[in-house]
Design a protein around this motif. Sequence first.
Motif, PDB file in Angstrom:
ATOM      1  N   CYS A   1      -3.708  -2.595   6.763  1.00  0.00           N
ATOM      2  CA  CYS A   1      -5.067  -3.023   7.073  1.00  0.00           C
ATOM      3  C   CYS A   1      -5.448  -2.654   8.499  1.00  0.00           C
ATOM      4  O   CYS A   1      -4.603  -2.644   9.389  1.00  0.00           O
ATOM      5  CB  CYS A   1      -5.158  -4.540   6.891  1.00  0.00           C
ATOM      6  SG  CYS A   1      -6.741  -5.231   7.389  1.00  0.00           S
ATOM      7  N   GLU A   2      -6.736  -2.382   8.711  1.00  0.00           N
ATOM      8  CA  GLU A   2      -7.193  -2.000  10.053  1.00  0.00           C
ATOM      9  C   GLU A   2      -6.976  -3.122  11.061  1.00  0.00           C
ATOM     10  O   GLU A   2      -6.878  -2.886  12.257  1.00  0.00           O
ATOM     11  CB  GLU A   2      -8.665  -1.573  10.023  1.00  0.00           C
ATOM     12  CG  GLU A   2      -9.678  -2.680  10.244  1.00  0.00           C
ATOM     13  CD  GLU A   2     -11.110  -2.169  10.376  1.00  0.00           C
ATOM     14  OE1 GLU A   2     -11.412  -1.055   9.966  1.00  0.00           O
ATOM     15  OE2 GLU A   2     -11.930  -2.935  10.899  1.00  0.00           O
TER      16      GLU A   2
ATOM     17  N   CYS B   1      -8.031  -9.224   1.509  1.00  0.00           N
ATOM     18  CA  CYS B   1      -8.748  -8.238   2.334  1.00  0.00           C
ATOM     19  C   CYS B   1      -9.345  -8.981   3.525  1.00  0.00           C
ATOM     20  O   CYS B   1     -10.018  -9.996   3.347  1.00  0.00           O
ATOM     21  CB  CYS B   1      -9.860  -7.576   1.520  1.00  0.00           C
ATOM     22  SG  CYS B   1     -11.009  -6.596   2.512  1.00  0.00           S
TER      23      CYS B   1
ATOM     24  N   PRO C   1     -11.644  -0.156  -0.638  1.00  0.00           N
ATOM     25  CA  PRO C   1     -11.187  -0.232   0.749  1.00  0.00           C
ATOM     26  C   PRO C   1     -12.248   0.198   1.760  1.00  0.00           C
ATOM     27  O   PRO C   1     -13.087   1.043   1.462  1.00  0.00           O
ATOM     28  CB  PRO C   1     -10.015   0.753   0.789  1.00  0.00           C
ATOM     29  CG  PRO C   1     -10.345   1.751  -0.271  1.00  0.00           C
ATOM     30  CD  PRO C   1     -11.014   0.971  -1.360  1.00  0.00           C
ATOM     31  N   CYS C   2     -12.171  -0.348   2.949  1.00  0.00           N
ATOM     32  CA  CYS C   2     -13.029   0.120   4.041  1.00  0.00           C
ATOM     33  C   CYS C   2     -12.392   1.361   4.651  1.00  0.00           C
ATOM     34  O   CYS C   2     -11.288   1.751   4.279  1.00  0.00           O
ATOM     35  CB  CYS C   2     -13.195  -0.973   5.090  1.00  0.00           C
ATOM     36  SG  CYS C   2     -11.725  -1.277   6.088  1.00  0.00           S
TER      37      CYS C   2
ATOM     38  N   CYS D   1      -3.014  -3.498   3.138  1.00  0.00           N
ATOM     39  CA  CYS D   1      -4.422  -3.389   2.752  1.00  0.00           C
ATOM     40  C   CYS D   1      -4.552  -3.909   1.326  1.00  0.00           C
ATOM     41  O   CYS D   1      -3.892  -3.418   0.403  1.00  0.00           O
ATOM     42  CB  CYS D   1      -4.902  -1.944   2.827  1.00  0.00           C
ATOM     43  SG  CYS D   1      -6.511  -1.713   2.030  1.00  0.00           S
ATOM     44  N   ALA D   2      -5.404  -4.906   1.147  1.00  0.00           N
ATOM     45  CA  ALA D   2      -5.586  -5.514  -0.171  1.00  0.00           C
ATOM     46  C   ALA D   2      -5.968  -4.468  -1.211  1.00  0.00           C
ATOM     47  O   ALA D   2      -5.510  -4.506  -2.354  1.00  0.00           O
ATOM     48  CB  ALA D   2      -6.667  -6.587  -0.097  1.00  0.00           C
TER      49      ALA D   2
HETATM   50  S1  SF4 Z   1      -8.048  -2.161   5.560  1.00  0.00           S
HETATM   51 FE1  SF4 Z   1      -8.113  -4.410   5.658  1.00  0.00          FE
HETATM   52  S2  SF4 Z   1     -10.297  -4.847   5.792  1.00  0.00           S
HETATM   53 FE2  SF4 Z   1     -10.131  -2.732   5.067  1.00  0.00          FE
HETATM   54  S3  SF4 Z   1     -10.116  -2.855   2.847  1.00  0.00           S
HETATM   55 FE3  SF4 Z   1      -7.975  -2.914   3.457  1.00  0.00          FE
HETATM   56  S4  SF4 Z   1      -7.515  -5.123   3.640  1.00  0.00           S
HETATM   57 FE4  SF4 Z   1      -9.739  -4.921   3.624  1.00  0.00          FE
END
Ligand code: SF4
Lengths: 295, 222
Positions: free
Chosen positions: B169-170, B152, B160-161, B177-178
Motif C-alpha cells: 500500500c502507498e 484498503c 487499486p489506486c 494493498c487490499a
Molecule cells: S495502495 Fe493502499 S490505498 Fe491504494 S488501493 Fe491499495 S490498499 Fe488502497
Amino acid sequence: MAKSFKEALESGKFVVTAEVGPPKGTDIEEMLHHIDLLKDKVDGLNVTDNQSSVMRLSSISVSHIIKEKGGEPILQMTCRDRNRLALESDLISANILGVDNVLCLTGDYITVGDHVEAMPVFDLDSVLLLKTVRLLESGKDSGGNELKGAARFCAGAIVTPEANPIEPQLLKFEKKIKAGAEFFQTQAIYDLDNFKKFMKYARQFNVKILAGIVLLVSSGMAKYMNANVPGIFVPKDLIDEMAGAEKGKALEKGIEIAGRMIKTLKDENICDGVHIMAIGKEGKVPDILAAAGLA
Amino acid sequence: MIVADRKPLEQISSMIEGNNKILIVGCGECVSVCMVGGEKEVEILASQLRMAAGKEGKKIEIGEATLERQCDKEYLELLKDRIENYDVVVSMACGAGVQFLAEMYDHKIVLPATNTRFIGVTEGEGVWTERCRACSDCVLAETGGICPVTICAKGLLNGPCGGTNDGKCEVSKEKDCAWTLIYNRLNKLGRLDSIREIFPAKKYNVQTRPGRRIHEAFKEKE
Ligand code: SF4
Ligand code: SF4
C-alpha cells in the motif's frame, strides 16, 4: 489557444499538455509567469489539486485564472478532501467559470502530505467521480435531483502502465472507460518497449492516451523514483546516460532525453500525445518541446 | 471481537487525580481476550495506581471487579451496592461498555482506561488486526471475502489506486494493498467478474449514528 482541449484531442493531432502547481499561499507571481510562458505552447494545462496531500491554492481558482488568460485548463480533482456533495458542487462551479476539462483522481492518502491529522474523505473513488461527471452532464446530481442547467465536461483519468502487478490496474482502467473517461494521462513512462505493449492493449478502447513525461534532473532522481515512487521505472541505460552527463549539464541531458522520447512517441505514432511534468522546472517545458521538435 | 489499547498510566492517573476511592471494573469479553481489560489487567492497573500513589505518599483505596461483560445490564447491575463505596469508577471495557456502565450509574464519575481501536481478529499471539468497519452494507460477497472498506487505506470500492506498489500500500510498505489481495483471491476462485462492474458509492445514510437494531420478534414491544 484557438482550439479547446477537447477539439485538440479529437483533431487527431499529437496533443501536448503540461502542468501548473498552485503555490502554498497567496503570492502567485511565479505561477502567473509559468502560465504565461506555457499557455500558448500546449493544448492544455493541468492544475494539480492539493498535490501530494499538501495544502495549496485550489485547482479551481487557478484553472479559472488560466481560462481568463486564454489558456486551456485541465482541472485535477481528487476524492481525498471532499465528499460527493462538495465534489458535485465544485464541478458545476468550475463549469460556470469556463473550466470544462477535468481529470478525475483518487488522490494520495492524507498522511503523505502536510496535514497528517486531517480526515481522509474518499467518499467516492476515481471511477465514481468520472461517473458523477457524466451524471451531472445528464442534468442530474447523485441525489437524483434535477439540475437547473446541466454540466459539460471533457473528462479524463490516469493509468499506470508500469504498475506491478498490472492486472488489477488494467481492470480499473477498463472501469474508468466504462465510467466515461475520454482521455488518459499515464504515470511517468521511460521504458518505451513496455509502453508499446501497454498501448497495444489500450488501442482496443476508444480513448486517447497521453504518455506521462517526467523531466529527469539527475541520475539520483531516477534512482530515487525507482526505489520510492509506485509505478515508475527508469531503465538502467537512461540512468547511465544521466550519470554520464557533463558536470553541471544533467538538466540539459534530462531535457534532451525527454525531447527524444516525445519525438519517438510522436514519430512512431505510439500514443495520442504527451503530458509533461517538469516538477519544479516548469520554465523548462519550452526547451523540452524544442528538443522534441514541437516548438 | 473489539480490540482496544490501554491508556497510558499517566493519563489514567491524571483522570483520577483528587479522588481517593477508586473502583476498577474489567470486562470478561473482547478486552479480556485482547489482554487489555480482563481480570488480570484490572489487577495490574490497580497495583500500578497503588504504587504511583504510594510514591507520592497519597492514600488511596482501590477496589477491583471484573464483570462477565459490560455491554449487558444484567451484569452491570451486579455492581449496584458495591459502587456506592467509591468516588470514581475506571472502566477497562471498550467504549461501549464504559458508556453503558456510566449510563446505569449516572450519579458516579465513570472514566475510560482504554482506547477502543477496532473490530478485528487474533492474527497471532499478541497480535490483533482490523477486519471490519461495521459499514452496515457488507460487500464481502463481491470482494472475495476481503473487505476493501477496512483493508484498503482509502476504503476504495473500485480497484487499486495509483499508489499500489509490488502488492503493498502507498501508505506503508509494511501493509498489503487490499486490491492486490482481492484481485489474487478472486482470480484463484475464478470470480474476477464480480469486480469488473462498477461498484456504486457507499450509502452512508444506512450507517446513521448511533446505530440501532431491533430483532423482529421484539418490534411489537417497541
Ligand atoms: S495502495 Fe493502499 S490505498 Fe491504494 S488501493 Fe491499495 S490498499 Fe488502497
Ligand atoms: S464491507 Fe467491510 S466494513 Fe462493511 S460490513 Fe463487510 S466487512 Fe464490515
